[in-house]
Design a protein around this motif. Sequence first.
Motif, PDB file in Angstrom:
ATOM      1  N   LYS A 217       0.929  -1.158  -0.081  1.00 20.00           N
ATOM      2  CA  LYS A 217      -0.133   0.114  -0.097  1.00 20.00           C
ATOM      3  C   LYS A 217       1.055   1.258   0.031  1.00 20.00           C
ATOM      4  O   LYS A 217       0.564   2.245  -0.769  1.00 20.00           O
ATOM      5  N   ILE A 218       1.883   1.213   0.528  1.00 23.67           N
ATOM      6  CA  ILE A 218       2.904   2.190   0.947  1.00 23.67           C
ATOM      7  C   ILE A 218       3.653   2.772  -0.482  1.00 23.67           C
ATOM      8  O   ILE A 218       3.425   3.653  -0.964  1.00 23.67           O
ATOM      9  N   GLU A 224       2.442   6.540  -7.016  1.00 21.09           N
ATOM     10  CA  GLU A 224       1.531   7.506  -7.541  1.00 21.09           C
ATOM     11  C   GLU A 224       1.963   8.947  -7.439  1.00 21.09           C
ATOM     12  O   GLU A 224       1.837   9.869  -8.205  1.00 21.09           O
ATOM     13  N   GLN A 225       2.789   9.104  -6.211  1.00 17.87           N
ATOM     14  CA  GLN A 225       3.530  10.469  -5.976  1.00 17.87           C
ATOM     15  C   GLN A 225       4.369  10.768  -7.294  1.00 17.87           C
ATOM     16  O   GLN A 225       4.570  11.923  -7.723  1.00 17.87           O
ATOM     17  N   ASP A 238      -7.362  12.521  -2.835  1.00 14.72           N
ATOM     18  CA  ASP A 238      -7.065  12.742  -1.417  1.00 14.72           C
ATOM     19  C   ASP A 238      -7.651  11.817  -0.346  1.00 14.72           C
ATOM     20  O   ASP A 238      -6.905  11.304   0.510  1.00 14.72           O
ATOM     21  N   LYS A 239      -8.989  11.539  -0.731  1.00 18.38           N
ATOM     22  CA  LYS A 239      -9.696  10.757   0.368  1.00 18.38           C
ATOM     23  C   LYS A 239      -9.176   9.207   0.021  1.00 18.38           C
ATOM     24  O   LYS A 239      -9.077   8.371   0.937  1.00 18.38           O
ATOM     25  N   ALA A 240      -9.097   8.980  -1.167  1.00 21.53           N
ATOM     26  CA  ALA A 240      -8.529   7.529  -1.468  1.00 21.53           C
ATOM     27  C   ALA A 240      -7.062   7.244  -0.765  1.00 21.53           C
ATOM     28  O   ALA A 240      -6.980   6.336  -0.211  1.00 21.53           O
ATOM     29  N   LYS A 241      -6.269   8.138  -0.780  1.00 19.05           N
ATOM     30  CA  LYS A 241      -4.787   8.268  -0.260  1.00 19.05           C
ATOM     31  C   LYS A 241      -5.061   8.089   1.242  1.00 19.05           C
ATOM     32  O   LYS A 241      -4.390   7.194   1.879  1.00 19.05           O
ATOM     33  N   ARG A 242      -5.748   8.700   1.953  1.00 16.43           N
ATOM     34  CA  ARG A 242      -6.120   8.839   3.271  1.00 16.43           C
ATOM     35  C   ARG A 242      -6.621   7.546   3.762  1.00 16.43           C
ATOM     36  O   ARG A 242      -6.201   6.769   4.679  1.00 16.43           O
ATOM     37  N   ARG A 246      -4.321   4.954   5.844  1.00 14.10           N
ATOM     38  CA  ARG A 246      -4.809   4.565   7.018  1.00 14.10           C
ATOM     39  C   ARG A 246      -4.714   3.089   7.262  1.00 14.10           C
ATOM     40  O   ARG A 246      -4.645   2.567   8.330  1.00 14.10           O
ATOM     41  N   GLU A 247      -5.071   2.358   6.273  1.00 11.70           N
ATOM     42  CA  GLU A 247      -4.982   0.896   6.190  1.00 11.70           C
ATOM     43  C   GLU A 247      -3.506   0.458   6.466  1.00 11.70           C
ATOM     44  O   GLU A 247      -3.242  -0.253   7.131  1.00 11.70           O
TER      45      GLU A 247
END
Length: 377
Positions: A217-218, A224-225, A238-242, A246-247
């Motif tokens: 995930k990281i 992506e960055q 941003d919501k998808a990133k959070r 978070r997971e």
Amino acid sequence: MTFPISPPSATAGDRLSERILENASAYTCIQASLAELRHVPTVLKTQSQKLKTLEKELSRTIVDVRQLDEATRKQRDEHEQMRDATARKLAYKLAGKKEKFEEIASKEERDYVDALNRQVVARRRQEELEMDITKAKAEHNELTGKMNSYDILKDDLWNLCESVFEGQNDPRDTELKEQLFHAEVTQELFTRQDANDRHVVTILQQAEDKMKVCHTKIMKEVFEQTRGDVYGSSAKSDKAKRNNLREARALGDEAIALIRTAQNATAEVQDIGEFVVPQVSVRLEAFFLQTVFEIPFRSAMGESGEQVIVAHKRLKEELTGALRRAERSRADLVVAIEVVNECRANVTAYRRGRFDLVLSHGLEKTSESEALPVYVS
């Protein structure tokens, strides 16, 4: 192993000889039953190997049958198509190639018959193997029952000898029992070590599974960055990133907690190092400032990616070390069990020797006496 045995003396050995003679009937009965079943361990081992071989062959044959079923179906379809191809047959005939068509049709028929024969042979072999396995399992079950009886008889013999030799002043028996005691203590220690090492392996495997997903995930966000929009990201992304980070953070925390549990079980497990999963804050800035605010986040993601790579690598190394320790513990336990079995066999062999010696001398004098009491295990 056999032991040198001296005839019973007229002092300390008299009481032991009396107890042996008192339990002669039970001893003789157990020995006779053991003699009838002494072949069972070897035969059972051979039967187990035979059954395993048959089951492996059956598995291969089942695969072959499935493949041949498919091949036969294909050949049958091609054969039927050639057989029913009236238009094709007519075309060959009009072209003056009737013999060519018959040759092709004949080949298709031969291929179909060959495939069908191979299928029949394979299915017949499968049926034979299934019958052989059914018979082998029945024999194996019967031998297993006899093996259980054999083990019970050995326990009965051990209990009988324990009751006879208990409290007797027999230096050699005492020495052998002490060797057995120390061997059993060692086995118990290795048993605990083996269980603990296997427990640690299980914990670290769970931690590695979580760290693997966290790592994935990281690294997804790091990737992506590297290809992000020069004008910044949207609120939706941003919501998808959070959610993703978070997971990842939760999985990383769970992995670290599992490593701590493993460290509580053994001092061999080392820390894997720290790694920080950055957060994505809610955007309040103006559109033209998004790129400026994303620069620190991208830098933090790069650092996090490097940290998690190192941590995951160290965790894999700890897991590999735990697996090696578990293998050594299991090998040590196997040796310890063998030593216990050998020591127990030595005690039994010595005591049986004493029994046989006393009975060979004592029964000559007691042949006219009353029936000896039967020992109840």
